[in-house]
Design a protein around this motif. Structure first.
Motif, PDB file in Angstrom:
ATOM      1  N   LYS A  10     -29.339  -1.074 -89.162  1.00  0.00           N
ATOM      2  CA  LYS A  10     -30.833  -1.152 -89.418  1.00  0.00           C
ATOM      3  C   LYS A  10     -31.207  -1.609 -90.573  1.00  0.00           C
ATOM      4  N   PHE A  11     -32.240  -2.583 -90.732  1.00  0.00           N
ATOM      5  CA  PHE A  11     -32.823  -3.217 -91.929  1.00  0.00           C
ATOM      6  C   PHE A  11     -33.527  -2.147 -92.565  1.00  0.00           C
ATOM      7  N   ARG A  12     -34.141  -1.312 -91.596  1.00  0.00           N
ATOM      8  CA  ARG A  12     -34.816  -0.386 -92.485  1.00  0.00           C
ATOM      9  C   ARG A  12     -34.109   0.806 -93.307  1.00  0.00           C
ATOM     10  N   TYR A  13     -32.726   0.848 -93.183  1.00  0.00           N
ATOM     11  CA  TYR A  13     -32.110   1.719 -94.006  1.00  0.00           C
ATOM     12  C   TYR A  13     -31.319   0.674 -95.057  1.00  0.00           C
ATOM     13  N   PHE A  14     -30.809  -0.322 -94.509  1.00  0.00           N
ATOM     14  CA  PHE A  14     -30.209  -1.259 -95.370  1.00  0.00           C
ATOM     15  C   PHE A  14     -30.783  -1.830 -96.770  1.00  0.00           C
ATOM     16  N   ALA A  15     -32.193  -2.055 -96.310  1.00  0.00           N
ATOM     17  CA  ALA A  15     -33.056  -2.690 -97.208  1.00  0.00           C
ATOM     18  C   ALA A  15     -33.268  -1.792 -98.864  1.00  0.00           C
ATOM     19  N   PRO A  16     -33.660  -0.479 -98.484  1.00  0.00           N
ATOM     20  CA  PRO A  16     -33.489   0.250 -99.893  1.00  0.00           C
ATOM     21  C   PRO A  16     -32.314   0.559-100.164  1.00  0.00           C
ATOM     22  N   PHE A  80     -40.170  -2.259-104.981  1.00  0.00           N
ATOM     23  CA  PHE A  80     -40.014  -3.653-104.989  1.00  0.00           C
ATOM     24  C   PHE A  80     -40.354  -4.220-106.298  1.00  0.00           C
ATOM     25  N   ALA A  81     -41.510  -3.751-106.898  1.00  0.00           N
ATOM     26  CA  ALA A  81     -42.079  -4.338-108.317  1.00  0.00           C
ATOM     27  C   ALA A  81     -41.041  -3.818-109.350  1.00  0.00           C
ATOM     28  N   GLY A  82     -40.464  -2.630-109.327  1.00  0.00           N
ATOM     29  CA  GLY A  82     -39.463  -2.161-110.051  1.00  0.00           C
ATOM     30  C   GLY A  82     -38.453  -2.919-110.163  1.00  0.00           C
ATOM     31  N   ILE A  83     -37.525  -3.357-109.076  1.00  0.00           N
ATOM     32  CA  ILE A  83     -36.704  -4.131-109.215  1.00  0.00           C
ATOM     33  C   ILE A  83     -36.550  -5.324-109.548  1.00  0.00           C
ATOM     34  N   VAL A  84     -37.811  -6.127-109.276  1.00  0.00           N
ATOM     35  CA  VAL A  84     -38.198  -7.411-109.844  1.00  0.00           C
ATOM     36  C   VAL A  84     -38.527  -7.472-111.232  1.00  0.00           C
ATOM     37  N   VAL A  85     -39.232  -6.555-111.654  1.00  0.00           N
ATOM     38  CA  VAL A  85     -39.414  -6.583-113.287  1.00  0.00           C
ATOM     39  C   VAL A  85     -38.281  -6.261-113.933  1.00  0.00           C
ATOM     40  N   ALA A 122     -36.893   8.088-104.186  1.00  0.00           N
ATOM     41  CA  ALA A 122     -37.774   8.638-103.730  1.00  0.00           C
ATOM     42  C   ALA A 122     -38.081   8.276-102.177  1.00  0.00           C
ATOM     43  N   LEU A 123     -37.714   6.828-102.124  1.00  0.00           N
ATOM     44  CA  LEU A 123     -37.979   5.990-101.057  1.00  0.00           C
ATOM     45  C   LEU A 123     -37.050   6.518-100.009  1.00  0.00           C
ATOM     46  N   VAL A 124     -35.869   6.620-100.435  1.00  0.00           N
ATOM     47  CA  VAL A 124     -34.526   7.055 -99.474  1.00  0.00           C
ATOM     48  C   VAL A 124     -35.045   8.496 -99.059  1.00  0.00           C
ATOM     49  N   SER A 125     -35.488   9.329 -99.788  1.00  0.00           N
ATOM     50  CA  SER A 125     -35.979  10.817 -99.522  1.00  0.00           C
ATOM     51  C   SER A 125     -37.128  10.619 -98.707  1.00  0.00           C
ATOM     52  N   GLU A 126     -37.843   9.812 -98.508  1.00  0.00           N
ATOM     53  CA  GLU A 126     -39.071   9.742 -97.709  1.00  0.00           C
ATOM     54  C   GLU A 126     -38.454   9.236 -96.501  1.00  0.00           C
ATOM     55  N   ILE A 127     -37.715   8.325 -96.278  1.00  0.00           N
ATOM     56  CA  ILE A 127     -37.052   7.802 -95.158  1.00  0.00           C
ATOM     57  C   ILE A 127     -36.339   8.829 -94.245  1.00  0.00           C
ATOM     58  N   ILE A 177     -34.240 -12.790-104.781  1.00  0.00           N
ATOM     59  CA  ILE A 177     -34.503 -13.493-103.612  1.00  0.00           C
ATOM     60  C   ILE A 177     -34.202 -12.397-102.479  1.00  0.00           C
ATOM     61  N   THR A 178     -32.908 -11.956-102.477  1.00  0.00           N
ATOM     62  CA  THR A 178     -32.642 -10.963-101.558  1.00  0.00           C
ATOM     63  C   THR A 178     -33.624  -9.917-101.185  1.00  0.00           C
ATOM     64  N   ASN A 179     -34.095  -9.188-102.322  1.00  0.00           N
ATOM     65  CA  ASN A 179     -35.130  -8.062-102.259  1.00  0.00           C
ATOM     66  C   ASN A 179     -36.408  -8.823-101.517  1.00  0.00           C
ATOM     67  N   VAL A 180     -36.568  -9.829-101.923  1.00  0.00           N
ATOM     68  CA  VAL A 180     -37.838 -10.687-101.216  1.00  0.00           C
ATOM     69  C   VAL A 180     -37.702 -10.585 -99.809  1.00  0.00           C
ATOM     70  N   LEU A 181     -36.522 -11.065 -99.298  1.00  0.00           N
ATOM     71  CA  LEU A 181     -36.135 -11.297 -97.931  1.00  0.00           C
ATOM     72  C   LEU A 181     -36.041  -9.929 -97.124  1.00  0.00           C
ATOM     73  N   LEU A 182     -35.842  -8.931 -97.865  1.00  0.00           N
ATOM     74  CA  LEU A 182     -35.765  -7.428 -97.349  1.00  0.00           C
ATOM     75  C   LEU A 182     -37.097  -6.494 -97.609  1.00  0.00           C
ATOM     76  N   LEU A 183     -37.873  -7.128 -98.190  1.00  0.00           N
ATOM     77  CA  LEU A 183     -39.336  -6.461 -98.665  1.00  0.00           C
ATOM     78  C   LEU A 183     -39.904  -5.646 -97.489  1.00  0.00           C
ATOM     79  N   LYS A 184     -40.125  -6.514 -96.467  1.00  0.00           N
ATOM     80  CA  LYS A 184     -41.034  -6.184 -95.269  1.00  0.00           C
ATOM     81  C   LYS A 184     -40.323  -4.764 -94.464  1.00  0.00           C
ATOM     82  N   ASN A 185     -39.192  -4.388 -94.716  1.00  0.00           N
ATOM     83  CA  ASN A 185     -38.852  -3.234 -94.107  1.00  0.00           C
ATOM     84  C   ASN A 185     -39.300  -1.798 -94.921  1.00  0.00           C
ATOM     85  N   TYR A 186     -39.831  -1.935 -96.191  1.00  0.00           N
ATOM     86  CA  TYR A 186     -39.962  -0.710 -96.760  1.00  0.00           C
ATOM     87  C   TYR A 186     -41.688  -0.895 -97.490  1.00  0.00           C
TER      88      TYR A 186
END
Length: 385
Positions: A10-16, A80-85, A122-127, A177-186
């Protein structure tokens, strides 16, 4: 292994989980070029050590602010902002024209390394909490996978990049690029908000996490020490014949750490985090005893045991920190993770100094003592966890 299947299904888990991989792809690429940058700026080992410590300083500086940023932006947007910056600021050390600029660049890298690390954990913990699943340990396995991609594939293609900046730029573009493609999942996950009287945060609320913080400092310090000193230990103490053979110690450590993280979630869900951490520390202690026996075969097996033991401790600590009732997952994880990464970055320098005063066997004895202290803390002071 069920958590690995969960992530891959599932992309919901793969994305983070991919954010974990992305972070270490960039770090591993940077490590490949430390000798090049050292020669470019004509630095000695001491200056390189201080420069690397600037990453730890940046990490520690971000600890009190990461939870504030996450509260305002939400977990998904901050991740998302963290990994991009982070991808962009890691270009700065490669273009630094002086030692001072290198230190400043690495300090900034440390800031966003901490922010990204806290947010993604924290994102993984929340999910996990929302979906009633376990995949924190496997997500950290993806972090290890990022090291394999960054260092392994990076080593194979390094000859195609005559300018180091082009290599890190390619890695940064891949990550973004890869994180932009997966962004919508989290992206829309905001995270748990903790309601307090007058909405004020008090440092005393973190007191229950103090034991977890000390354990993180000791275990991540041990990880950093093994990464930096395992090869020299096999050369100087075990007296192996070649550099190539000496590298097998860290290989054994890394392989079992990656495997352990992919199996850790299932074991944790069955026996609980506290029992798993205690057992893992015991496995690491047995491994370190094997390393200290200074026989090559036994030492190699010892490094494998240490990797297996260390593999699940940090993911489980973050899982526990994210479930604290008094603070939000971001606040708990930032406190534990921040000091843990400081341990990871300063322990190699401390143990290097210790080895100069005595030898590397004393340094690895210090790691063993640290793991024993960590196990004792979990055994006696966190019985409610």
């Amino acid at each position: 292994m069920q958590s690995l299947v969960l992530i891959l299904s599932k992309f919901r888990y793969f994305a983070p989980a991919w954010v974990f991989t992305s972070l270490n792809i960039l770090i591993a690429t940077w490590v490949l070029y430390i000798p090049t940058i050292k020669n470019k700026l004509v630095l000695d080992d001491g200056q390189v050590g201080i420069a690397l410590f600037c990453i730890a300083a940046g990490t520690l500086s971000m600890v009190p602010f990461s939870s504030i940023i996450i509260k305002r932006l939400g977990l998904g947007k901050t991740t998302f902002a963290g990994i991009v910056v982070f991808s962009l600021v890691f270009l700065f050390p490669f273009v630094a024209s002086s030692y001072v600029l290198l230190c400043l660049a690495l300090y900034v890298v440390g800031l966003f390394a901490c922010l990204t690390d806290v947010a993604m954990n924290a994102l993984v913990s929340e999910i996990e909490t929302n979906d009633e699943v376990h995949f924190m340990s496997a997500a950290h396995g993806f972090f290890s996978l990022g090291g394999v991609i960054g260092a392994g594939i990076g080593t194979l293609i390094i000859t195609y990049f005559k300018i180091p900046l082009h290599h890190i730029l390619a890695a940064s573009i891949l990550v973004i690029i890869t994180n932009v493609l997966l962004l919508k999942n989290y992206i829309n996950i905001k995270g748990k908000q903790v309601t307090r009287e007058k909405n004020k945060f008090n440092i005393k609320l973190l007191r229950p996490l103090l034991g977890l913080t000390i354990i993180a400092f000791l275990i991540m310090g041990g990880e950093g020490a093994v990464e930096h000193w395992s090869k020299l230990y096999l050369l100087d103490i075990v007296k192996v014949s070649t550099d190539k053979i000496a590298g097998y110690g860290f290989v054994a450590f890394s392989v079992t750490m990656t495997i352990g993280r992919f199996f850790g979630d299932a074991i944790s869900s069955r026996f609980g985090a506290r029992k798993l951490i205690i057992a893992s520390c015991l496995i690491a202690i047995i491994g370190l005893i094997g390393v200290l026996l200074a026989d090559f075969t036994i030492a190699l097996i010892g490094f494998a045991f240490v990797g297996l033991g260390f593999s699940v401790v940090i993911p489980e600590l973050f899982r526990l920190a994210g479930k604290s009732k008094e603070v939000s997952p971001a606040e708990g994880i930032s406190f534990v993770a921040g000091f843990g990464y400081v341990g990871f970055l300063i322990s190699p320098a401390f143990l290097g100094w210790l080895s100069k005063q005595y030898d590397l066997s004393i340094s690895f004895t210090a790691i063993l003592i640290g793991v024993a202290i960590a196990m004792t803390i979990m055994l006696f002071f966190n019985k409610k966890l």
